[in-house]
Design a protein around this motif. Structure first.
Motif, PDB file in Angstrom:
ATOM      1  N   ARG A 177      34.204  44.352  46.864  1.00 56.38           N
ATOM      2  CA  ARG A 177      34.549  43.276  47.672  1.00 56.38           C
ATOM      3  C   ARG A 177      35.538  43.768  48.940  1.00 56.38           C
ATOM      4  N   GLU A 178      35.410  43.143  49.945  1.00 57.15           N
ATOM      5  CA  GLU A 178      36.549  43.436  51.054  1.00 57.15           C
ATOM      6  C   GLU A 178      37.831  42.885  50.466  1.00 57.15           C
ATOM      7  N   MET A 192      33.779  38.489  49.779  1.00 58.04           N
ATOM      8  CA  MET A 192      33.201  39.068  50.999  1.00 58.04           C
ATOM      9  C   MET A 192      32.849  40.311  50.780  1.00 58.04           C
ATOM     10  N   TYR A 223      33.581  45.744  61.859  1.00 60.11           N
ATOM     11  CA  TYR A 223      34.565  46.395  61.392  1.00 60.11           C
ATOM     12  C   TYR A 223      35.288  47.501  62.781  1.00 60.11           C
ATOM     13  N   PHE A 246      33.290  41.566  56.306  1.00 60.23           N
ATOM     14  CA  PHE A 246      33.724  40.142  56.181  1.00 60.23           C
ATOM     15  C   PHE A 246      32.471  39.190  55.754  1.00 60.23           C
ATOM     16  N   GLY A 284      44.922  35.332  60.014  1.00 61.36           N
ATOM     17  CA  GLY A 284      43.608  35.508  60.024  1.00 61.36           C
ATOM     18  C   GLY A 284      42.742  34.983  61.306  1.00 61.36           C
ATOM     19  N   LEU A 300      33.428  33.125  60.320  1.00 57.04           N
ATOM     20  CA  LEU A 300      33.442  32.649  58.894  1.00 57.04           C
ATOM     21  C   LEU A 300      33.473  31.009  58.505  1.00 57.04           C
ATOM     22  N   LEU A 354      41.363  41.907  51.684  1.00 61.50           N
ATOM     23  CA  LEU A 354      42.081  41.367  52.893  1.00 61.50           C
ATOM     24  C   LEU A 354      43.497  40.932  52.778  1.00 61.50           C
ATOM     25  N   PHE A 367      38.916  35.316  62.449  1.00 60.71           N
ATOM     26  CA  PHE A 367      38.218  34.913  61.576  1.00 60.71           C
ATOM     27  C   PHE A 367      36.942  33.912  62.092  1.00 60.71           C
ATOM     28  N   ARG A 425      30.810  43.988  52.622  1.00 56.54           N
ATOM     29  CA  ARG A 425      30.427  44.993  53.792  1.00 56.54           C
ATOM     30  C   ARG A 425      28.786  44.767  53.580  1.00 56.54           C
TER      31      ARG A 425
END
Lengths: 420, 365
Positions: free
Chosen positions: B196-197, B207, B130, B158, B355, B362, B199, B359, B209
């Motif tokens: 969750r994240e 997703m 992050y 993420f 993104g 991912l 976004l 990304f 942390r």
């Protein structure tokens, strides 16, 4: 064949040889001919002609050897257009104006090759393997007809008594028109391919191309344009007043059908040539980007690849973006020519490659001049020349806008009437 | 030779993936996005297409051979359906593919057969951190060797399916090099965020942390064993995947907005008949093609073990991020006000579009 990006041997060989040609024969003369517009680069022309003869001659000229050899060749996947694209890219890296001074027929020969009969190919294309360098040119544009070539006003009327076409009209922007038509002692007899209507009421369907031999009576080079760039390449205005050409010099059918088949076939030439012109744009762009990187390296500026954009300097970002543009434009050229080689319909890909290359080469050359500052703007180096040269790539063989139109019609499935 | 034709098998795979993308993923995408939830059955169905299974040799329980080109083709096609769904279906690859590419024999034998044998199971990886200037080659999460163990410290962001994951492949900085470590769910000092994240998009993909506080990883669990591994190929594989999914999303937005423009009338004609719209579409299609070819080339070079594969992958991924933003933005623009309304998918693709600049990590080919 599966997806593959291995450049075939003939292409890497050509790139290797032509790099030397570019460095030795083109670059040293680039500035001179830029500043001496309308001088003809005879040394270069004669050198290229003999070099090309030594390498097997014009690729469009009919081969003299028997069928056996050709049949053997057929076994390997054809790479003719890909090879030409690679050659033009490499030559344009040297000097895109001088590439136009390459003997061998250019667009004029390409038109005969794609729209002519077997007899016409032999009759008109054999000359390119002759002793003297020989040129041919394409005459489409008129003062009132650019991208909209249905507005062409040049007329061809059949004189039935003599069985000759009588052509009247005035053509402009004929690339290589002077070297193709004017009878220079150092050159073989060339020809121009003139687009004219045999039936104006039929509009596009009445459009035909005619081979007009160099020196034909009634035809005259009336002007050589002074241009922003590619100054070594002559751009002629040609007038035709009661010019007579033999009946058999018409490319395609002499009668007007109700449908557009004749016109469409002629326009199909562009599907073959657009990616080739795109290739020349990629060549100039690569020249400019190479030069920029060289100058940056000399000045101790390193380009750090592989790190996030947030950490890059503005110059690094620009260079990396330019590489992305350049590489992807080249791949589009290769794909479009690969399709042509494999007889896959490529109107979409051909026009996309031209759209992309036109964008890429104008953006890159302009950016390079900007980044180099006074070094870019000075006539001491060639960057400023490449920027002037490059602009034509987004104009001729269909402007970026016309090609966008072609792409749009293709993807939308629209006719010219549906999307004007 | 140059050639642009997928093999017959690749085409069959692409067709199968396309069916799933269009018939399953796409129709479920909006609801999944709004409800922050992907139906399990949907993910299982995607898993059954066997993308990962087909990239793993028989000796490790799979039925094929890994090819970055095939991976890129399949990912593009699946992302054409929905990005969140694609990333969910392929999350186990984030763990398995690096092991296949760079793992020790023991690691391959331990994990690969287990992962490909059954239904989709939560194996994942943690690369992203992050920070605005996050750099996969300059990680802030650290690994230090202490006796028989590496000690991991730091925070990862993420991380898909981290909560409930069997094992996480955690990337950390070891003496200036990015290296991956297999961290089991039971590891002490490993904590996954409750929340969750949240976004800009990918709501459907859970997703989290992940914090690592003095997490002990036995030397044998360093990817590749004590000798470690080449991070470059893994990063290149992730970048190619990022580019391929970007092409898929962009293509979805292009196609949708094109179809819309052919239906929508204004001033007595379809708006696609206006050059202002038609030219946008032409440029979208052109840029998609450009990046698609660049991605294929990078993938092919990676498969061939070319030295410049990494750089090509970087260029493809970087170019893809710009292209996807441009294309998805224009898709919204073409739909006008309707594009801004969540009844149409283009606004979601535009949120996806931005993104791809972050990304990487991912997805993997």
């Amino acid at each position: 064949m599966p997806i593959e990006f291995e450049a075939p041997k003939p292409i890497t060989n050509a790139q290797f040889v032509l790099k030397t040609v570019a460095e030795e024969m083109m670059r040293p003369k680039s500035r001179y001919f830029d500043e001496h517009e309308h001088e003809i680069p005879w040394d270069y022309i004669e050198f290229m002609h003999s070099a090309m003869k030594a390498m097997g001659g014009s690729s469009l000229a009919p081969k003299e050897n028997g069928n056996g050899k050709d049949a053997e060749k057929e076994k390997r996947p054809p790479i003719g257009y890909q090879l030409i694209a690679a050659q033009l890219e490499a030559l344009s890296w040297g000097d895109v104006g001088m590439y136009h001074c390459l003997p061998g027929g250019g667009l004029g020969a390409a038109a005969v090759h794609s729209a002519g009969t077997a007899d016409q190919r032999v009759k008109f294309l054999s000359r390119f393997n002759g002793d003297k360098p020989t040129f041919a040119a394409m005459c489409i544009t008129e003062a009132g007809a650019g991208s909209d070539n249905s507005a062409i006003r040049t007329r061809a009327v059949l004189d039935e008594k003599t069985n000759e076409w009588v052509i009247n009209g005035e053509k402009i922007f004929v690339t290589g028109g002077d070297k193709s038509f004017t009878e220079y002692e150092k050159l073989g007899r060339g020809f121009i391919v003139v687009w004219a209507s045999i039936d104006p009421s039929a509009k596009r369907a009445g459009m035909r191309a005619f081979v007009v031999e160099g020196g034909t009576k009634g035809v005259e080079v009336v002007k050589l344009e002074k241009k922003m760039g590619i100054r070594v390449s002559d751009t002629a205005a040609i007038s035709l007043v009661d010019a007579r050409v033999p009946f058999e010099n018409i490319l395609g059918s002499p009668t007007v059908e109700k449908n557009m088949a004749g016109f469409k076939k002629a326009m199909a030439t562009f599907d073959a040539t657009r990616p080739l012109v795109a290739a020349t744009g990629v060549g100039v762009a690569r020249a400019a980007l190479d030069f920029l990187k060289e100058k940056l390296a000399e000045n101790g500026v390193k380009i750090r690849y592989g790190i996030p954009r947030q950490k890059l300097s503005s110059i690094e970002r620009d260079v990396i973006d330019m590489e992305i543009m350049l590489k992807s434009a080249w791949l589009m050229v290769i794909k479009a020519t690969w399709m042509a080689d494999n007889k896959k319909p490529n109107a979409l890909e051909a026009s996309m490659s031209k759209v992309k290359a036109g964008d890429v080469c104008t953006k890159i050359t302009q950016k390079v001049v900007e980044i180099l500052g006074p070094l870019g703007y000075s006539r001491e180096f060639l960057a400023e020349k490449w920027m002037r040269d490059a602009k034509i790539t987004d104009i001729y063989e269909g402007t970026g806008q016309i090609n966008r139109l072609v792409v749009a019609r293709q993807i939308l499935g629209y006719s010219g009437a549906e999307l004007r | 030779m140059y050639s642009f034709d997928p093999t017959e098998e690749q085409q069959m795979l692409v067709d199968a993936v396309n069916k799933y993308a269009v018939n399953d993923l796409r129709p479920a995408a909006r609801e999944a996005e709004e409800n922050n939830d992907l139906p399990k059955k949907l993910v299982s169905k995607g898993w059954e297409l066997g993308l990962l299974q087909a990239s793993i040799p028989e000796s490790y329980g799979g039925f094929g051979e890994r090819s970055a080109v095939t991976g890129a083709l399949a990912l593009e096609e699946m992302a054409f359906g929905d990005l969140a769904g694609t990333l969910a279906v392929t999350t186990p690859s984030l763990f398995a593919t690096p092991i296949l590419l760079a793992g020790s024999e023991e690691q391959k034998k331990t994990y690969l057969p287990k992962i490909v044998a059954g239904d989709w199971s939560p194996y994942t990886a943690a690369l992203i951190e992050y920070a605005f200037d996050f750099d996969p080659n300059d990680l802030k999460t650290t690994a230090t060797l202490q006796g028989e163990n590496y000690i991991l410290n730091g925070e990862k962001a993420f991380v898909p399916f981290a909560r409930g994951a069997e094992s996480i492949l955690v990337y950390a900085n070891l003496d200036g090099q990015s290296q991956a470590f297999i961290v089991g769910k039971e590891a002490g000092g490993l904590s996954v965020s409750d929340e969750r994240e949240k976004l800009m998009s990918l709501n459907a993909l859970p997703m989290y942390r992940v914090r690592l506080e003095n997490v002990k990883v036995p030397v044998a669990n360093r990817l590749g064993g004590a000798a470690g591994h080449d991070f470059e190929i893994i990063l290149a594989s992730m970048r190619i995947a990022n580019a391929a999914t970007a092409v898929g999303v962009a293509n979805a937005a292009f196609e949708y907005s094109m179809n819309y423009a052919k239906e929508r009338e204004a001033f007595g004609v379809k708006i696609a008949q206006k050059q202002a719209i038609a030219f946008m579409l032409a440029e979208m299609r052109t840029e998609i093609e450009a990046i698609r070819l660049l991605t294929w080339e990078a993938a092919w070079k990676l498969d061939q073990g070319r030295e410049d594969a990494s750089n090509e992958a970087y260029l493809a991924s970087t170019g893809a991020a710009d292209m996807a933003m441009m294309v998805t933005d224009r898709a919204v623009q073409i739909l006008g006000g309707h594009g801004y309304i969540r009844e149409h998918p283009v606004e979601m693709w535009m949120r996806n579009g931005r993104g791809f600049a972050m990304f990487t990590g991912l997805a993997i080919v």
